[in-house]
Design an enzyme around this catalytic site. Structure first.
Site, PDB file in Angstrom:
ATOM      1  N   GLU A  64       0.849  -1.199   0.000  1.00  0.00           N
ATOM      2  CA  GLU A  64       0.000   0.000   0.000  1.00  0.00           C
ATOM      3  C   GLU A  64       0.882   1.245   0.000  1.00  0.00           C
ATOM      4  OE1 GLU A  64      -2.779   0.033   3.254  1.00  0.00           O
ATOM      5  OE2 GLU A  64      -3.631   1.966   2.664  1.00  0.00           O
ATOM      6  N   ASN A 224     -12.285  -1.194  -0.580  1.00  0.00           N
ATOM      7  CA  ASN A 224     -11.553  -1.759   0.558  1.00  0.00           C
ATOM      8  C   ASN A 224     -12.234  -1.323   1.854  1.00  0.00           C
ATOM      9  OD1 ASN A 224      -8.913  -2.751   1.975  1.00  0.00           O
ATOM     10  ND2 ASN A 224      -9.214  -0.669   2.755  1.00  0.00           N
ATOM     11  N   GLU A 225     -12.526  -2.261   2.698  1.00  0.00           N
ATOM     12  CA  GLU A 225     -13.171  -1.964   3.986  1.00  0.00           C
ATOM     13  C   GLU A 225     -14.272  -0.918   3.779  1.00  0.00           C
ATOM     14  OE1 GLU A 225     -10.169  -1.320   7.054  1.00  0.00           O
ATOM     15  OE2 GLU A 225      -9.488  -3.388   6.870  1.00  0.00           O
ATOM     16  N   TYR A 295      -6.370  -9.012  11.551  1.00  0.00           N
ATOM     17  CA  TYR A 295      -5.116  -8.644  12.216  1.00  0.00           C
ATOM     18  C   TYR A 295      -5.110  -9.194  13.643  1.00  0.00           C
ATOM     19  CZ  TYR A 295      -4.050  -5.433   8.403  1.00  0.00           C
ATOM     20  OH  TYR A 295      -3.746  -4.901   7.173  1.00  0.00           O
ATOM     21  N   GLU A 358      -5.882  -9.135   3.826  1.00  0.00           N
ATOM     22  CA  GLU A 358      -5.003  -8.469   4.803  1.00  0.00           C
ATOM     23  C   GLU A 358      -4.961  -9.345   6.042  1.00  0.00           C
ATOM     24  OE1 GLU A 358      -5.747  -4.303   5.635  1.00  0.00           O
ATOM     25  OE2 GLU A 358      -6.334  -3.933   3.555  1.00  0.00           O
ATOM     26  N   GLN A 408       2.235  -5.995   5.759  1.00  0.00           N
ATOM     27  CA  GLN A 408       2.400  -5.699   4.346  1.00  0.00           C
ATOM     28  C   GLN A 408       3.816  -6.090   3.941  1.00  0.00           C
ATOM     29  OE1 GLN A 408       1.061  -1.884   2.971  1.00  0.00           O
ATOM     30  NE2 GLN A 408      -0.754  -1.869   4.306  1.00  0.00           N
TER      31      GLN A 408
HETATM   32  O1  AHR Z   1      -2.829  -2.429   6.408  1.00  0.00           O
HETATM   33  C1  AHR Z   1      -3.127  -1.206   7.000  1.00  0.00           C
HETATM   34  C2  AHR Z   1      -4.601  -0.859   6.918  1.00  0.00           C
HETATM   35  O2  AHR Z   1      -5.346  -1.779   7.663  1.00  0.00           O
HETATM   36  C3  AHR Z   1      -5.216  -0.932   5.548  1.00  0.00           C
HETATM   37  O3  AHR Z   1      -5.008   0.220   4.810  1.00  0.00           O
HETATM   38  C4  AHR Z   1      -6.669  -1.106   5.853  1.00  0.00           C
HETATM   39  O4  AHR Z   1      -7.360  -1.783   4.849  1.00  0.00           O
HETATM   40  C5  AHR Z   1      -6.661  -1.869   7.155  1.00  0.00           C
HETATM   41  O5  AHR Z   1      -7.539  -1.348   8.067  1.00  0.00           O
END
Ligand code: AHR
Length: 559
Positions: A64, A224-225, A295, A358, A408
């Site tokens: 990103e 995205n999201e 995450y 992600e 990432q």
């Molecule tokens: O990876 C960092 C951020 O985490 C991304 O931009 C977003 O999609 C997520 O919330």
């Protein structure tokens, strides 16, 4: 046959005691060695029960325009003294090629919904400067100068991204802007990438940049999201946007694979309502994959669920945080299972796959390699175990997971690489991707792992976590078995039984660390790296001792 005849030899080094705790290398992998334990675990692989083919796209990455992922990470510029290929950092390309990346997702993340692809094409000197989505992020360290991380220079655009993918042998996966551009901008981006040479004005614009032939980009993320930074939409609103963006987009013979923006965490309502609306409009057929973001960040042991409070340090963590992070990562299995059930309510044939675009560990700031590296963090063997157990979970659900991207690639969150100016290093997570690349395109085999759980103290109370985790795959007569041991203190001695095959020979490698807080740095780049496991003889069943805090790959040649 005597027991020792079929044990696998470990090429481990000498013993070391760190802080009173036995280091992993004290545990010889041979059963007859002094520190060995009794067989306490069992791994059973059903060779005749394939689950599905492991898509190479599961071994994907995410880049990103955030902090130093692009500028200082991937892109150094054509005129840089740093070795580069058309402006792309050469050391990164060389290391990436080795792990056979399945795909790379770009340009975001949240950045994607603020990005105008037209800004990043054409002569570089004429490209506009824009405010980066992440300019005002609360995580910036104090005193960070302005630069491309705050004001996007657009020196790295679509052509450079596709070039990068070609250099490393990955499929490009482009995330489109749904929040702030139109459906027309989206299908024209597809046209720029995929319309055949000489057919459209945009194909000519592409040719003017030196790219006559179409890029044939197949994977396209639709926002995205979208429940958050991608527009703060409801599932019903997003379903309308998704349909508008994807209806009648010319494919140019590529077979476009659209990925919908999935839920916030495990929100089943988002999935149910979105899928329901698509089914109502007979539009489910337009979707190839359903995005899932996961995450691991909350190491507070249940003390808080606040995103800002619950994160821990990447390097200095107590035992409890080790277990909390890995327990959270292990929940991805139920996340996948629950989403899959709800997707199946509308998509009964399960044609649409999950795309975990992600995933990874997210710590609080403080260990970034340079102050411009927003969300940059260091990695230890804890991250390697997290990566291994997550990839094992994807392998075990190969029939459900179409693609995945660790977040990432470089200088951000759970990176495979850290890079700053001319300095470059691979992290323990890189080694896991290297070890696990042997699974790509293999047939995932039903694998049952039973082992005593790891015990720890959670917020003053006894708690446990699954210790051994693993997956197996078969290609030709080569079986790959990968296993993580998340127990900080104790090895697990496991009997490995293959049902339906006989083992001819075994080799492999183990990644562990004598100090679980150590990490690879620019100064000490080889602090953590895998060691080969030497093999004398092999038989069925095998017995192998998985050291504490380790990731192991065994390569079993079948008769
Ligand atoms: O990876 C960092 C951020 O985490 C991304 O931009 C977003 O999609 C997520 O919330």
């Amino acid at each position: 046959m005597k027991r020792r005849d079929f044990l696998i030899a470990g090429a481990t080094g000498g013993a070391m005691l760190i802080g009173g705790r036995p280091g992993p290398l004290d545990f010889d992998l041979w059963r007859m060695m002094p520190l060995a334990t009794a067989v306490d675990s069992r791994i059973e692989v059903l060779v005749d029960e394939p689950i599905g083919t492991i898509a190479p796209e599961i071994y994907g990455h995410f880049a990103e325009h955030l902090g130093a992922v692009i500028y200082d990470g991937i892109w150094v510029g054509e005129n840089s003294k740093i070795a580069n290929i058309g402006g792309i950092r050469k050391s990164l390309v060389d290391a990436m090629k080795k792990i056979r990346p399945g795909l790379v997702r770009w340009p975001g993340g949240c950045f994607a919904d603020s990005y105008d692809w037209r800004d990043g094409i054409g002569p570089k000197a004429q490209r506009p400067r824009r405010t980066n989505f992440w300019r005002d992020a609360g995580e910036w360290p104090k005193g960070v100068p302005d630069g491309p991380w705050k004001y996007e220079t657009n020196q790295f655009g679509t052509d450079d991204f596709v070039h990068f993918c070609k250099l490393v042998g990955a499929e490009p996966y482009i995330a489109a802007n749904v929040r702030s551009l139109s459906a027309k901008d989206f299908y024209q981006w597809v046209e720029y990438c995929n319309s055949p040479s000489g057919t459209t004005t945009l194909a000519e614009v592409r040719a003017a940049s030196g790219q006559r032939e179409p890029y044939n980009v197949k994977f396209w993320g639709v926002g995205n999201e979208s429940w958050g930074c991608g527009g703060n939409l409801t599932p019903d609103e997003y379903s309308a946007e998704y349909r508008r963006f994807t209806a009648w987009v010319p494919g140019y013979g590529v077979g476009l694979a659209f990925v919908g923006s999935g839920p916030n965490g495990g929100d089943l309502d988002w999935t149910r309502r979105f899928f329901g609306k698509l089914a109502e409009r007979s539009a489910l057929g337009s979707m190839w994959g359903w995005g899932l973001h996961d995450y691991s960040w909350n190491v507070s042991g249940g003390r808080t669920s606040d995103w800002r409070q619950g994160k821990g340090d990447a390097l200095n963590y107590p035992d409890e945080e080790w277990y909390e992070l890995l327990s959270q990562a292990d929940q991805i299995e139920s996340l996948i299972a629950n989403q899959w059930v709800v997707m199946g309510e509308s998509d009964r044939a399960h044609r649409i796959k999950l795309v975990v675009d992600e995933w990874g560990a997210w710590y609080k700031p403080g260990t970034e390699a340079a102050n411009t590296h927003l969300l940059g963090q260091q990695s230890t063997i804890r991250d390697a175990v997290l990566a291994g157990l997550t990839l094992d979970t994807f392998n075990r659900h190969a029939e459900k997971i179409g693609a995945a991207n660790i977040a990432q690639l470089v200088n951000c969150l759970q990176s495979l690489f850290l890079a700053h100016e001319d300095k470059f290093v691979v992290t323990p997570t890189y080694h896991v991707f290297d070890m696990y690349s042997a699974h790509q395109r293999g047939k995932s085999l039903r694998t049952m792992v039973s082992s005593p759980r790891a015990s720890y103290t959670r917020n003053g109370k006894p708690a446990t976590m699954r210790a051994l985790n693993g997956s197996a795959s078969l290609q030709d007569r080569r079986l790959t078995l990968t296993v993580t041991n998340g127990d900080l203190e104790s090895a697990r001695e496991a009997e490995i039984a293959l049902r339906g095959a006989t083992v001819k020979g075994v080799s492999g490698m183990t990644l562990t660390a004598s100090d679980v807080h150590s990490h690879n740095s620019f100064e000490n780049p080889r602090s953590i790296e895998p060691r080969a496991i030497g093999v004398t003889k092999a038989a069925n069943p095998l017995v192998y001792t998985f050291p504490p805090a380790s990731v192991t790959r065994l390569d079993l040649g079948l008769a």
